[in-house]
Design a protein around this motif. Structure first.
Motif, PDB file in Angstrom:
ATOM      1  N   UNK A  45      39.774  -9.401   0.172  1.00  0.00           N
ATOM      2  CA  UNK A  45      38.914  -9.396  -1.010  1.00  0.00           C
ATOM      3  C   UNK A  45      37.550 -10.011  -0.688  1.00  0.00           C
ATOM      4  N   UNK A  46      37.525 -11.062   0.111  1.00  0.00           N
ATOM      5  CA  UNK A  46      36.248 -11.708   0.440  1.00  0.00           C
ATOM      6  C   UNK A  46      35.364 -10.787   1.271  1.00  0.00           C
ATOM      7  N   UNK A  47      35.972 -10.073   2.204  1.00  0.00           N
ATOM      8  CA  UNK A  47      35.195  -9.144   3.033  1.00  0.00           C
ATOM      9  C   UNK A  47      34.650  -7.996   2.189  1.00  0.00           C
ATOM     10  N   UNK A  48      35.501  -7.407   1.357  1.00  0.00           N
ATOM     11  CA  UNK A  48      35.080  -6.302   0.497  1.00  0.00           C
ATOM     12  C   UNK A  48      34.029  -6.765  -0.503  1.00  0.00           C
ATOM     13  N   UNK A  49      34.189  -7.978  -1.030  1.00  0.00           N
ATOM     14  CA  UNK A  49      33.227  -8.538  -1.978  1.00  0.00           C
ATOM     15  C   UNK A  49      31.844  -8.673  -1.317  1.00  0.00           C
ATOM     16  N   UNK A  50      31.804  -9.256  -0.127  1.00  0.00           N
ATOM     17  CA  UNK A  50      30.535  -9.427   0.582  1.00  0.00           C
ATOM     18  C   UNK A  50      29.923  -8.078   0.952  1.00  0.00           C
ATOM     19  N   UNK A  51      30.770  -7.138   1.375  1.00  0.00           N
ATOM     20  CA  UNK A  51      30.296  -5.800   1.721  1.00  0.00           C
ATOM     21  C   UNK A  51      29.677  -5.113   0.512  1.00  0.00           C
ATOM     22  N   UNK A  52      30.316  -5.245  -0.633  1.00  0.00           N
ATOM     23  CA  UNK A  52      29.822  -4.611  -1.866  1.00  0.00           C
ATOM     24  C   UNK A  52      28.509  -5.248  -2.320  1.00  0.00           C
ATOM     25  N   UNK A  53      28.402  -6.570  -2.202  1.00  0.00           N
ATOM     26  CA  UNK A  53      27.146  -7.244  -2.561  1.00  0.00           C
ATOM     27  C   UNK A  53      25.992  -6.741  -1.705  1.00  0.00           C
ATOM     28  N   UNK A  54      26.238  -6.613  -0.404  1.00  0.00           N
ATOM     29  CA  UNK A  54      25.200  -6.110   0.497  1.00  0.00           C
ATOM     30  C   UNK A  54      24.828  -4.673   0.147  1.00  0.00           C
TER      31      UNK A  54
END
Length: 295
Positions: A45-54
């Motif tokens: 979830x943290x990786x996907x969250x950061x990816x989506x923010x970028x």
């Protein structure tokens, strides 16, 4: 210059539509993660969250297309770019757009690569979640942010964030007012980084697929006859002990098979996602290589 893609009417319209769709989609992912039961407690979830923010940052910047570009760009030869789409900005707004596009796109791609590394650690190397969290995850975030910030800051310092005659938004290019004014061409460095990211993704998934096939073969070689044979050799003189042992062994095997089937589903979904990413990476590489061949 008249044949340039960025000078055609749809060249600015299409990125506005796709950029808005991409930003909305990534925002929806962020919303779903924040509303989920696990929220940001899992590495995935943290990786996907950061990816989506970028992706939101890069997509919104791209959706602005030509609007932040300098209002009037005139070449030495007298040819102007006024036949481009609407331009309301200046050099500073162009640099802001270029910085956001570069940071968003590069960071998003980098996090895709880091997601592959996470899958490789969890599936191929069978690392526990706690060990990945402590020993691997910090480096995944550092590498992804360094990839995005490193290129965007470098391009800003070298004055390489300018309007382009290829893309419909400000991006990394040494052209400003139709003159090469960048201190250093970053194209070779970017090519090396994209090649490294491309190789990292392929290597990670190669390890995952190899591990999956290896477990498949191991499970296929296990039969109920072998289980019974192993149970007969145990210290189980009593029938009830033998029955309990057999039931326990079969239950454990079924649990392993069930978990492996779930892993295979995750691998297939991730493979489809990463293949889409690779398709996105291939076209910029082809364009850069074609440019080098032409030169």
């Amino acid at each position: 210059m008249s044949d340039s893609l960025a000078q055609k009417p749809y060249a600015a319209t299409i990125p506005r539509v796709t950029g808005i769709i991409s930003a909305i989609s990534s925002s929806l992912i962020i919303y779903l993660i924040c509303r989920s039961e696990n929220k940001l407690s899992t590495i995935y979830h943290r990786i996907i969250f950061a990816m989506s923010c970028a992706d939101v940052i890069g997509s919104i910047a791209m959706a602005l297309t030509t609007l932040p570009m300098p209002n009037e760009i005139i070449c030495e030869e007298g040819e102007d770019y006024l036949h481009w789409d609407t331009r309301l900005g200046n050099i500073q707004t162009c640099e802001v757009q270029g910085f956001c596009v570069t940071f968003g796109v590069f960071t998003m791609y980098a996090y895709n690569g880091m997601l592959c590394v996470y899958y490789a650690c969890a599936i191929a190397f069978q690392m526990k979640e706690n060990n990945i969290r402590k020993c691997v995850e910090p480096f995944l975030h550092i590498a992804a942010l360094a990839f995005g910030l490193g290129n965007s800051i470098t391009a800003l310092v070298l004055d390489n964030l300018n309007a382009s005659n290829i893309d419909a938004w400000c991006t990394i290019t040494t052209i400003r007012e139709c003159q090469v004014r960048g201190v250093r061409d970053m194209s070779k460095a970017i090519e090396v980084q994209i090649f490294f990211l491309f190789s990292l993704i392929l290597t990670s998934f190669g390890l995952i697929i190899w591990k999956t096939f290896k477990i498949d073969r191991a499970l296929a070689s296990v039969s109920r006859t072998q289980i019974d044979h192993n149970i007969d050799n145990n210290d189980g003189d009593k029938d009830i002990d033998r029955t309990d042992c057999q039931t326990s062994t079969i239950s454990q095997l079924e649990d392993v098979v069930s978990k492996h089937q779930t892993t295979k589903i995750v691998v297939k979904q991730a493979l489809a996602y990463i293949m889409t990413l690779l398709l996105c990476l291939i076209f910029p590489l082809i364009r850069v290589l074609a440019k080098d061949v032409a030169v």
